[in-house]
Design a protein around this motif. Structure first.
Motif, PDB file in Angstrom:
ATOM      1  N   UNK A 123      43.912  29.592  39.734  1.00 24.29           N
ATOM      2  CA  UNK A 123      43.246  30.711  40.326  1.00 24.29           C
ATOM      3  C   UNK A 123      43.713  30.372  41.872  1.00 24.29           C
ATOM      4  N   UNK A 124      44.254  31.318  42.738  1.00 19.41           N
ATOM      5  CA  UNK A 124      44.926  31.045  43.982  1.00 19.41           C
ATOM      6  C   UNK A 124      43.788  31.594  44.911  1.00 19.41           C
ATOM      7  N   UNK A 125      43.273  32.754  44.832  1.00 14.52           N
ATOM      8  CA  UNK A 125      41.986  33.248  45.568  1.00 14.52           C
ATOM      9  C   UNK A 125      41.498  34.257  44.922  1.00 14.52           C
ATOM     10  N   UNK A 126      40.203  34.368  45.222  1.00 15.49           N
ATOM     11  CA  UNK A 126      39.295  35.382  44.466  1.00 15.49           C
ATOM     12  C   UNK A 126      38.236  36.150  45.458  1.00 15.49           C
ATOM     13  N   UNK A 127      37.784  37.071  45.245  1.00 11.51           N
ATOM     14  CA  UNK A 127      36.677  37.627  45.955  1.00 11.51           C
ATOM     15  C   UNK A 127      35.815  38.421  44.903  1.00 11.51           C
ATOM     16  N   UNK A 128      34.564  37.817  45.053  1.00  6.64           N
ATOM     17  CA  UNK A 128      33.404  38.266  44.032  1.00  6.64           C
ATOM     18  C   UNK A 128      33.112  39.873  44.301  1.00  6.64           C
ATOM     19  N   UNK A 129      33.027  39.916  45.728  1.00  2.05           N
ATOM     20  CA  UNK A 129      32.616  41.420  45.991  1.00  2.05           C
ATOM     21  C   UNK A 129      33.560  42.675  45.624  1.00  2.05           C
ATOM     22  N   UNK A 130      34.766  42.190  45.650  1.00  5.93           N
ATOM     23  CA  UNK A 130      35.829  43.176  45.231  1.00  5.93           C
ATOM     24  C   UNK A 130      36.240  43.040  43.562  1.00  5.93           C
ATOM     25  N   UNK A 131      35.713  42.086  43.067  1.00  4.02           N
ATOM     26  CA  UNK A 131      36.007  41.687  41.681  1.00  4.02           C
ATOM     27  C   UNK A 131      37.696  41.503  41.490  1.00  4.02           C
ATOM     28  N   UNK A 132      38.261  40.723  42.337  1.00  3.83           N
ATOM     29  CA  UNK A 132      39.523  40.579  42.373  1.00  3.83           C
ATOM     30  C   UNK A 132      40.028  39.325  42.486  1.00  3.83           C
ATOM     31  N   UNK A 133      41.109  38.749  41.713  1.00  2.35           N
ATOM     32  CA  UNK A 133      41.461  37.462  41.750  1.00  2.35           C
ATOM     33  C   UNK A 133      43.145  37.375  41.750  1.00  2.35           C
ATOM     34  N   UNK A 134      43.720  36.569  42.534  1.00  3.74           N
ATOM     35  CA  UNK A 134      45.074  36.305  42.551  1.00  3.74           C
ATOM     36  C   UNK A 134      45.411  34.957  41.556  1.00  3.74           C
ATOM     37  N   UNK A 135      46.272  35.062  40.766  1.00  2.00           N
ATOM     38  CA  UNK A 135      46.555  33.802  39.828  1.00  2.00           C
ATOM     39  C   UNK A 135      48.033  33.536  39.927  1.00  2.00           C
ATOM     40  N   UNK A 136      48.211  32.211  39.695  1.00  2.36           N
ATOM     41  CA  UNK A 136      49.617  31.882  39.738  1.00  2.36           C
ATOM     42  C   UNK A 136      49.983  31.285  38.161  1.00  2.36           C
TER      43      UNK A 136
END
Length: 224
Positions: free
Chosen positions: A44-57
């Motif tokens: 996981x590179x970054x995540x946002x619980x409110x947006x339910x969104x995650x960037x993974x590498x």
């Protein structure tokens, strides 16, 4: 072992976007299947619980999908979703469905524009994190969840059909601003109408299954 399955799509070399709830609380994340039915581990590179969104590498080589500016996306636009619905029942192969953008998502607890939209392409558990594509093949949003039809039917005696929700491309692009990813944004063409089989053929190579695993735990209910 607790296992969650969702969908992700490539936004830059070695980077994918997916839904955060697919990864939440898991010990390891895997992306695949790649050539030879191989899977690679992701971080996981970054995540946002409110947006339910995650960037993974992950070590995945595929063409990044380009985004459309949400300001150019009209209500009523035909859209296509690609993902891995109900993989335990339907098998681990990509499926495509079509529908329309029905409008903005809002309810009594949200402002009129909460960054989400409603669309009618059929989605199921496993589709979360997959791209919602315009007729010219641009990403207009990400599959996030669907209305619980059985729960609504029990409360209202009315069965809603294909009420799905996606995160707008504007929210995704904002999320990516302070990351290593420089997303491709293109002007939406309302005159280019690829056939469903063309959209699938051109874009499916950038869509992968994302699997989260956690060992030695009590299973939790799956999320849509």
């Amino acid at each position: 072992m607790q296992v969650s399955v969702g969908t992700g799509f490539v936004v830059a070399e070695g980077y994918l976007l997916t839904a955060q709830h697919v990864l939440r609380g898991q010990d390891s994340i895997w992306v695949g299947p790649l050539e030879g039915r191989k899977w690679v581990r992701a971080q996981v590179v970054k995540f946002d619980n409110q947006l339910d969104l995650a960037l993974i590498s992950a070590k995945v080589s595929a063409a990044p999908l380009s985004f459309a500016a949400w300001s150019e996306v009209p209500t009523g636009l035909e859209v296509t979703a690609i993902g891995y619905p109900q993989p335990r029942l339907q098998g681990l192969s990509k499926k495509i469905t079509q529908g329309l953008i029905n409008g903005n998502r809002s309810d009594r607890n949200e402002s009129f524009d909460a960054g989400f939209f409603q669309f009618s392409a059929e989605v199921q558990i496993g589709n979360s994190g997959g791209p919602v594509l315009s007729p010219d093949g641009l990403v207009v949003g990400m599959v996030q969840k669907k209305l619980n039809a059985l729960d609504v039917a029990e409360r209202t005696k009315d069965l809603p059909v294909n009420v799905s929700y996606g995160l707008k491309s504007s929210e995704i692009l904002g999320f990516l601003k302070d990351t290593p990813v420089e997303p491709s944004v293109k002007s939406l063409s309302l005159t280019t109408n690829l056939r469903p089989y063309q959209i699938f053929s051109f874009k499916q190579g950038s869509v992968f299954a994302v699997v989260g695993r956690k060992t030695n735990t009590t299973p939790e209910p799956a999320q849509p």
